[in-house]
Design an enzyme around this catalytic site. Structure first.
Site: not given
Ligand code: IPE
Ligand code: MG
Length: 229
Positions: A2, A19, A113
């Protein structure tokens, strides 16, 4: 995983570049986890509720997943990493499902892994779908856990979570592996996912190693799943 979007916005960049940076972090963490002797690493990439995001962001994420699978498979095979994708597949584009099946087939023999990437995943939906097809024999903790793993195309065994690390500063589960996290130790690391590195991971592992896991007992007892039935 996140915090990608905020990481990018803080830098004046579009969320999608967060991303991309997050995918690089995932790649590095797979290597680190393998070096540290971790057996199973599950990455929460896209929840069933993430479909609510703007169409462009969803499309970019889906392209990224496919690219990641295609570009990582060779390295995974070389390093003995098994890659599986956990979640529903019926709402994913056929090209992505094809890439998933290819990556899973190519890495099936990996024993070092096991990396699981959760895509279109919801812990509650998984429990509901498993409950809908469960037979009486499935109604033990171990058997139902295994059914949950199978229902999401993943593995044949129940995989309880030992340590859950959440980045990004939030302190919630967000529908992640609800059944499997029954006794998970929780770690909240207040850095955005693209900034999560080996030092953060090691600190979480060290903290985990210091915890006393009692599984509801008072000391040296078998874990809760051994008491099922
Ligand atoms: C990546 O972070 C998680 C996914 C859903 C791809 P976010 O896209 O939730 O980033 P924030 O929380 O908005 O900063
Ligand atoms: Mg998020």
């Amino acid at each position: 995983m996140d915090g990608n979007g905020r990481w990018a916005v803080q830098r004046g960049q579009p969320r999608v570049s967060g991303h991309l940076a997050g995918a690089r972090t995932a790649r590095a963490l797979v290597r680190t986890a393998q070096e540290r002797g971790v057996e199973v690493l599950t990455l929460y990439a896209f929840s069933a509720d993430n479909w609510r995001r703007p169409r462009r962001e969803v499309a970019a994420l889906m392209r990224l997943f496919r690219r990641y699978l295609l570009s990582e498979t060779e390295q995974c095979v070389a390093n003995g990493v098994r890659l599986t994708i956990l979640g529903r597949r019926d709402r994913l584009a056929p090209e992505l499902v094809h890439a998933i099946e290819g990556a899973e087939a190519a890495t099936r023999q990996g024993t070092s892994l096991h990396v699981r990437v959760a895509v279109d995943y919801s812990g509650r939906d998984a429990i509901l779908r498993a409950a809908a097809v469960a037979t009486p024999a499935d109604l033990t903790r171990d058997a139902f856990g295994a059914l949950l793993a199978r229902i999401d195309h993943d593995t044949a065994e129940a995989l309880p979570v030992d340590l859950l690390i959440r980045t990004g500063g939030e302190r919630r589960l967000s529908d992640f592996l609800l059944w499997e996290c029954a006794y998970a130790e929780l770690a909240f690391v207040p850095v955005m996912w693209p900034d999560f590195d080996a030092a953060h991971f090691d600190a979480a592992l060290e903290d985990y190693a210091r915890r006393q896991r009692r599984f509801g007992g008072v000391g040296d007892e078998p874990p809760a799943h051994a008491l099922s039935g």
